[in-house]
Design an enzyme around this catalytic site. Sequence first.
Site, PDB file in Angstrom:
ATOM      1  N   HIS A   1       0.822  -1.219   0.000  1.00 11.02           N
ATOM      2  CA  HIS A   1       0.000   0.000   0.000  1.00 11.02           C
ATOM      3  C   HIS A   1       0.858   1.273   0.000  1.00 11.02           C
ATOM      4  O   HIS A   1       0.669   2.166  -0.816  1.00 11.02           O
ATOM      5  CB  HIS A   1      -0.914   0.043   1.235  1.00 11.02           C
ATOM      6  CG  HIS A   1      -1.835  -1.143   1.358  1.00 11.02           C
ATOM      7  ND1 HIS A   1      -2.341  -1.806   0.276  1.00 11.02           N
ATOM      8  CD2 HIS A   1      -2.359  -1.765   2.441  1.00 11.02           C
ATOM      9  CE1 HIS A   1      -3.125  -2.792   0.689  1.00 11.02           C
ATOM     10  NE2 HIS A   1      -3.151  -2.789   2.005  1.00 11.02           N
TER      11      HIS A   1
ATOM     12  N   ARG B   1      -6.371   6.318  14.060  1.00 16.58           N
ATOM     13  CA  ARG B   1      -6.477   5.629  12.768  1.00 16.58           C
ATOM     14  C   ARG B   1      -6.444   6.682  11.678  1.00 16.58           C
ATOM     15  O   ARG B   1      -7.333   7.542  11.613  1.00 16.58           O
ATOM     16  CB  ARG B   1      -7.797   4.855  12.691  1.00 16.58           C
ATOM     17  CG  ARG B   1      -8.010   4.245  11.336  1.00 16.58           C
ATOM     18  CD  ARG B   1      -9.300   3.483  11.166  1.00 16.58           C
ATOM     19  NE  ARG B   1      -9.398   3.052   9.772  1.00 16.58           N
ATOM     20  CZ  ARG B   1     -10.184   3.624   8.869  1.00 16.58           C
ATOM     21  NH1 ARG B   1     -10.976   4.623   9.198  1.00 16.58           N
ATOM     22  NH2 ARG B   1     -10.198   3.193   7.615  1.00 16.58           N
TER      23      ARG B   1
END
Length: 519
Positions: free
Chosen positions: A278, A369
């Site tokens: 990613h 997050r």
Amino acid sequence: MASSGCSTERGRTSRNASFSGGMDLELVPETGCLSIIVLGASGDLAKKKTFPALFNLYRQGFLQSGEVHIFGYARTKISDVELRDRIRGHLVHGNAASSDLSEDLSNFLHLIKYVSGSYDSEDGFRLLDKEIYEHEVSKNSQEGSSQRLFYLALPPSVYPIVCKMIRHFCMNKSDLGGWTRVIVEKPFGKDLGSAEELSSQLGELFDEQQIYRIDHYLGKELVQNLLVLRFANRLFLPLWNRDNIDNIQIVFREDFGTDGRGGYFDEYGIIRDIIQNHLLQVLCLVAMEKPVSLKPEHIRDEKVKVLQSVPPIKTEEVVLGQYEGYKDDPTVSDKSNTPTFATVILHIKNERWDGVPFILKAGKALNSRKAEIRVQFKDVPGDIFKCKKHARNEFVIRLQPSEAMYMKLTVKKPGLEMSTIQSELDLSYKQRYQGVTIPEAYERLILDTIRGDQQHFVRRDELKVAWEIFTPLLHRIDEGELEPIPYKPGSRGPEEADELLAKAGYIQTHGYIWIPPTL
Ligand SMILES: NC(=O)C1=CN([C@@H]2O[C@H](COP(=O)(O)OP(=O)(O)OC[C@H]3O[C@@H](n4cnc5c(N)ncnc54)[C@H](OP(=O)(O)O)[C@@H]3O)[C@@H](O)[C@H]2O)C=CC1
Ligand SMILES: O=C1O[C@H](COP(=O)(O)O)[C@@H](O)[C@H](O)[C@H]1O
């Protein structure tokens, strides 16, 4: 929503109406029925991502009842109804209850058929082929014009045998514009050797044009925006280089641990799970040169060149961490050396980037997050304000949550005094694009596969160079030469990572915090 008969004009238009429609893509004409086959349909990814993405595409008219059928395949012995019951809750999640929703849900679920069989069983795949074929015949699809999309929501260990079975028993019978495509999930191997072996095995069975190596970060809205941002704005062209940029961070943080996937994670670790794929894909889009065109091969050629310019990773430019409590998971070995956190600095030895560190950071069980790209510019030469208070310009691309782009600027503090303050130019998507739903990455990538657009998928040579970069480091970790530093869950990770950041040249603006605007 539903339409009857194969390949309605509406279905053809909507499936082909790509974002890049005006961008010179050679799209395959669509004439036949589409079958989407989810292998590993009983699993976690299928229920959380694959089926919900298909449902959203269905609701938006990209998949039409009259021409699409969906098959689930796995070993678990369940009926069609049981599979539908398993996934139902995940389909409605995030959608406001309405009569439309329940009608769409019921119609969509009826498109799904389940076939049980093992991954190495001829009988199982012959049965699957028969079911697909019957669907194609029922829709009067001309033989050879039908389209078969196989989604491998499976552990990579079974990819070779499953691909062999598809190749031998489930391909289209002839070629009248139809196709067979296979989506494979990451991780594509564990290191250079295993990835190359897997690539060769798949390469013997399918052409590169049939293989879609999915990296769902490439389907995220702000990742897809990177090329537009860089190459459609004059503003960035002269600034995007070593003369102006001091360092670039690409960061992934999660505020939860392995969350029931400890067994998988312990075998792979954060570098294989997040950084090698990613974050490296994001790095390519940030660093690559302008492609000749938006054709997938032109874009992927440029990405490969970036990766080829990365020299070996130095041990002193790596910090590894493991959160305390990670080994309490019964599926994780008591002696596990697997990093759940890593900061790794990469360099790109080319004319544009020589000397600019690219700091890739990823961690689980941290204090927040988020995923973002942080481009920090160099200091302004000649400090006429004679105060060290004004900080560096930073351009931040917040991939998630609260998608945004903001530019940190120094401005005059409003008031009578001449003093400076850090502020920002802010493009927050929720505020700017009210009422627009940002599609899930998987939705977009599945649609790309149906359209035959490989731009946002990883090519074989790209994958090879990505593994070349990380394999020596991974082998040193696997052999226990590098130990992760323990960190507290809910923290920023090991302090040593912040020290490495500072050594690389990153200067944090103390006292500044960006608050996503609310409506
Ligand atoms: N889950 C996630 O959030 C993400 C997953 N991925 C990738 O997607 C793929 C699927 O992931 P996920 O759904 O979590 O995996 P699961 O462990 O849930 O496996 C999927 C299905 O595969 C079958 N299966 C499991 N283990 C084996 C085995 N050893 N041999 C043969 N079949 C097996 C099972 O079906 P049955 O027994 O019924 O045949 C299972 O339901 C993996 O490559 C994963 O890395 C990628 C990103 C995120
Ligand atoms: O591929 C993976 O990604 C998820 C994070 O995805 P996101 O879209 O929510 O950022 C991660 O949790 C998982 O470990 C990894 O396999």
